[in-house]
Design a protein around this motif. Sequence first.
Motif, PDB file in Angstrom:
ATOM      1  N   ALA A  47       0.877  -1.420   0.381  1.00 41.38           N
ATOM      2  CA  ALA A  47      -0.020   0.088  -0.055  1.00 41.38           C
ATOM      3  C   ALA A  47       0.782   1.294   0.135  1.00 41.38           C
ATOM      4  CB  ALA A  47      -1.252  -0.216   1.231  1.00 41.38           C
ATOM      5  N   ALA A  48       0.399   2.898  -0.757  1.00 44.64           N
ATOM      6  CA  ALA A  48       1.376   3.418  -0.741  1.00 44.64           C
ATOM      7  C   ALA A  48       0.389   4.875   0.171  1.00 44.64           C
ATOM      8  CB  ALA A  48       1.293   4.005  -1.756  1.00 44.64           C
ATOM      9  N   LEU A  49       1.222   5.438   1.049  1.00 46.25           N
ATOM     10  CA  LEU A  49       0.506   6.344   2.083  1.00 46.25           C
ATOM     11  C   LEU A  49       0.763   7.898   1.559  1.00 46.25           C
ATOM     12  CD1 LEU A  49       0.215   4.047   5.804  1.00 46.25           C
ATOM     13  CD2 LEU A  49      -1.940   4.997   3.138  1.00 46.25           C
ATOM     14  N   GLU A  50       0.387   9.045   1.474  1.00 43.13           N
ATOM     15  CA  GLU A  50       0.367  10.175   1.628  1.00 43.13           C
ATOM     16  C   GLU A  50       0.067  10.995   2.722  1.00 43.13           C
ATOM     17  OE1 GLU A  50       2.824  13.660   0.857  1.00 43.13           O
ATOM     18  OE2 GLU A  50       2.936  12.442  -0.701  1.00 43.13           O
ATOM     19  N   CYS A  51       1.191  11.612   3.541  1.00 50.00           N
ATOM     20  CA  CYS A  51       1.096  12.032   4.633  1.00 50.00           C
ATOM     21  C   CYS A  51       0.232  14.073   4.450  1.00 50.00           C
ATOM     22  CB  CYS A  51       2.663  11.738   6.120  1.00 50.00           C
ATOM     23  SG  CYS A  51       2.594   9.841   6.094  1.00 50.00           S
ATOM     24  N   LYS A  52      -0.228  14.048   5.393  1.00 43.55           N
ATOM     25  CA  LYS A  52      -0.558  15.310   5.931  1.00 43.55           C
ATOM     26  C   LYS A  52      -0.860  15.796   7.007  1.00 43.55           C
ATOM     27  CE  LYS A  52      -0.565  16.284   1.146  1.00 43.55           C
ATOM     28  NZ  LYS A  52       0.203  17.418   0.316  1.00 43.55           N
ATOM     29  N   GLN A  63       0.334  14.943  -7.245  1.00 42.02           N
ATOM     30  CA  GLN A  63       0.262  14.023  -5.934  1.00 42.02           C
ATOM     31  C   GLN A  63      -1.426  12.944  -5.647  1.00 42.02           C
ATOM     32  OE1 GLN A  63       0.450  16.200  -2.298  1.00 42.02           O
ATOM     33  NE2 GLN A  63       1.989  15.695  -1.676  1.00 42.02           N
ATOM     34  N   ASN A  64      -2.321  13.910  -5.999  1.00 47.61           N
ATOM     35  CA  ASN A  64      -3.672  13.273  -6.792  1.00 47.61           C
ATOM     36  C   ASN A  64      -3.224  12.289  -7.641  1.00 47.61           C
ATOM     37  OD1 ASN A  64      -4.559  15.144  -5.187  1.00 47.61           O
ATOM     38  ND2 ASN A  64      -6.077  16.257  -6.061  1.00 47.61           N
ATOM     39  N   TYR A  65      -3.003  12.697  -8.342  1.00 46.14           N
ATOM     40  CA  TYR A  65      -2.211  11.205  -9.353  1.00 46.14           C
ATOM     41  C   TYR A  65      -2.120   9.688  -9.348  1.00 46.14           C
ATOM     42  CZ  TYR A  65      -0.563   9.665 -13.374  1.00 46.14           C
ATOM     43  OH  TYR A  65       0.221   8.605 -14.527  1.00 46.14           O
ATOM     44  N   TYR A  66      -1.327  10.438  -8.337  1.00 46.79           N
ATOM     45  CA  TYR A  66      -0.168   8.694  -8.126  1.00 46.79           C
ATOM     46  C   TYR A  66      -1.383   8.545  -6.574  1.00 46.79           C
ATOM     47  CZ  TYR A  66       3.973   9.774 -11.075  1.00 46.79           C
ATOM     48  OH  TYR A  66       5.003  10.307 -11.832  1.00 46.79           O
ATOM     49  N   VAL A  67      -2.251   9.304  -6.341  1.00 46.97           N
ATOM     50  CA  VAL A  67      -2.393   8.587  -4.798  1.00 46.97           C
ATOM     51  C   VAL A  67      -3.923   7.746  -5.887  1.00 46.97           C
ATOM     52  CG1 VAL A  67      -4.056   8.843  -3.095  1.00 46.97           C
ATOM     53  CG2 VAL A  67      -1.787   9.688  -2.891  1.00 46.97           C
ATOM     54  N   GLU A  68      -4.345   8.608  -7.157  1.00 49.09           N
ATOM     55  CA  GLU A  68      -5.677   7.742  -7.424  1.00 49.09           C
ATOM     56  C   GLU A  68      -5.058   6.553  -8.255  1.00 49.09           C
ATOM     57  OE1 GLU A  68      -7.998  10.683  -9.626  1.00 49.09           O
ATOM     58  OE2 GLU A  68      -7.838  11.673  -8.087  1.00 49.09           O
ATOM     59  N   MET A  70      -1.999   4.512  -7.787  1.00 49.34           N
ATOM     60  CA  MET A  70      -1.721   3.625  -7.208  1.00 49.34           C
ATOM     61  C   MET A  70      -2.731   2.886  -5.989  1.00 49.34           C
ATOM     62  SD  MET A  70       1.864   5.735  -5.742  1.00 49.34           S
ATOM     63  CE  MET A  70       3.183   3.644  -5.508  1.00 49.34           C
ATOM     64  N   ASN A  71      -3.502   3.404  -5.723  1.00 47.52           N
ATOM     65  CA  ASN A  71      -4.861   2.978  -5.510  1.00 47.52           C
ATOM     66  C   ASN A  71      -5.697   2.144  -6.568  1.00 47.52           C
ATOM     67  OD1 ASN A  71      -7.124   2.841  -3.100  1.00 47.52           O
ATOM     68  ND2 ASN A  71      -7.898   4.068  -4.422  1.00 47.52           N
ATOM     69  N   GLY A  72      -5.706   2.038  -7.307  1.00 50.70           N
ATOM     70  CA  GLY A  72      -5.872   1.530  -8.461  1.00 50.70           C
ATOM     71  C   GLY A  72      -5.734   0.016  -8.658  1.00 50.70           C
ATOM     72  N   MET A  73      -4.236   0.228  -8.079  1.00 51.18           N
ATOM     73  CA  MET A  73      -2.963  -1.765  -8.238  1.00 51.18           C
ATOM     74  C   MET A  73      -3.545  -2.088  -7.392  1.00 51.18           C
ATOM     75  SD  MET A  73      -0.393   1.211  -9.602  1.00 51.18           S
ATOM     76  CE  MET A  73       1.080  -0.074 -10.843  1.00 51.18           C
ATOM     77  N   SER A  74      -2.988  -1.539  -5.963  1.00 49.18           N
ATOM     78  CA  SER A  74      -3.599  -1.762  -4.773  1.00 49.18           C
ATOM     79  C   SER A  74      -4.287  -1.212  -3.825  1.00 49.18           C
ATOM     80  CB  SER A  74      -1.889  -2.259  -4.192  1.00 49.18           C
ATOM     81  OG  SER A  74      -2.227  -3.065  -2.814  1.00 49.18           O
ATOM     82  N   GLU A  84      -7.152   9.090  10.291  1.00 52.17           N
ATOM     83  CA  GLU A  84      -6.415   8.422  10.386  1.00 52.17           C
ATOM     84  C   GLU A  84      -7.070   6.782  10.998  1.00 52.17           C
ATOM     85  OE1 GLU A  84      -3.515   6.781  14.131  1.00 52.17           O
ATOM     86  OE2 GLU A  84      -2.428   9.172  12.505  1.00 52.17           O
ATOM     87  N   LYS A  85      -7.790   6.916  11.523  1.00 53.77           N
ATOM     88  CA  LYS A  85      -8.563   5.842  11.320  1.00 53.77           C
ATOM     89  C   LYS A  85      -9.340   5.263  10.579  1.00 53.77           C
ATOM     90  CE  LYS A  85     -12.377   3.439  14.637  1.00 53.77           C
ATOM     91  NZ  LYS A  85     -12.215   2.196  13.792  1.00 53.77           N
ATOM     92  N   GLU A  86     -10.135   5.623   9.820  1.00 55.60           N
ATOM     93  CA  GLU A  86     -10.509   5.532   8.847  1.00 55.60           C
ATOM     94  C   GLU A  86      -9.251   4.477   7.549  1.00 55.60           C
ATOM     95  OE1 GLU A  86     -12.399   7.689   5.046  1.00 55.60           O
ATOM     96  OE2 GLU A  86     -12.742   8.176   6.304  1.00 55.60           O
ATOM     97  N   VAL A  87      -8.556   5.641   7.451  1.00 55.28           N
ATOM     98  CA  VAL A  87      -7.508   5.156   6.652  1.00 55.28           C
ATOM     99  C   VAL A  87      -6.917   3.303   6.903  1.00 55.28           C
ATOM    100  CG1 VAL A  87      -5.409   5.416   5.485  1.00 55.28           C
ATOM    101  CG2 VAL A  87      -6.775   6.808   5.475  1.00 55.28           C
ATOM    102  N   LEU A  88      -6.482   3.786   8.111  1.00 53.98           N
ATOM    103  CA  LEU A  88      -6.234   3.099   8.668  1.00 53.98           C
ATOM    104  C   LEU A  88      -7.074   1.374   8.644  1.00 53.98           C
ATOM    105  CD1 LEU A  88      -3.535   3.953  11.952  1.00 53.98           C
ATOM    106  CD2 LEU A  88      -2.644   2.992   9.632  1.00 53.98           C
ATOM    107  N   ASP A  89      -8.627   1.310   8.756  1.00 52.12           N
ATOM    108  CA  ASP A  89      -9.199   0.319   8.710  1.00 52.12           C
ATOM    109  C   ASP A  89      -8.974   0.180   7.398  1.00 52.12           C
ATOM    110  OD1 ASP A  89      -9.919   1.096  11.185  1.00 52.12           O
ATOM    111  OD2 ASP A  89     -12.308   1.150  10.375  1.00 52.12           O
ATOM    112  N   GLY A  90      -9.278   1.481   6.025  1.00 50.97           N
ATOM    113  CA  GLY A  90      -8.898   0.188   4.739  1.00 50.97           C
ATOM    114  C   GLY A  90      -7.252  -0.352   4.797  1.00 50.97           C
ATOM    115  N   LEU A  91      -6.498   0.051   5.131  1.00 54.65           N
ATOM    116  CA  LEU A  91      -4.978  -0.596   5.069  1.00 54.65           C
ATOM    117  C   LEU A  91      -5.654  -1.956   5.375  1.00 54.65           C
ATOM    118  CD1 LEU A  91      -2.101  -0.341   4.024  1.00 54.65           C
ATOM    119  CD2 LEU A  91      -1.576   0.575   6.250  1.00 54.65           C
TER     120      LEU A  91
END
Length: 97
Positions: A47-52, A63-68, A70-74, A84-91
């Motif tokens: 998985a890939a994460l972009e921290c803010k 950034q939006n391009y690569y997150v979208e 890579m999200n399509g790949m994995s 954070e909680k929502e993203v970690l659940d998805g992870l």
Amino acid sequence: MGRESTYQSRLIKKLKSEFSGCMVLKNDANYIQGIPDLIVLHNDKWAALECKRSESSPHQPNQNYYVEKMNGMSYAAFICPENEKEVLDGLQQALGT
């Protein structure tokens, strides 16, 4: 609100704790502009994460391009303290844990 690097360091520790045996790789922002900050490798998945530092932090070009893409790949997402909680659940779902 702290610095993004402080949040990223805390997040890496949390990822290693929650996903036993995972590897967390930090990407070089100067190599490919816009590539997410972190790659998480766990068993045969990734998985890939972009921290803010917050939800209102600006996104850099590409950034939006690569997150979208890579999200399509994995799995890839923007992560900050507010989501954070929502993203970690998805992870967890993406990594099959």
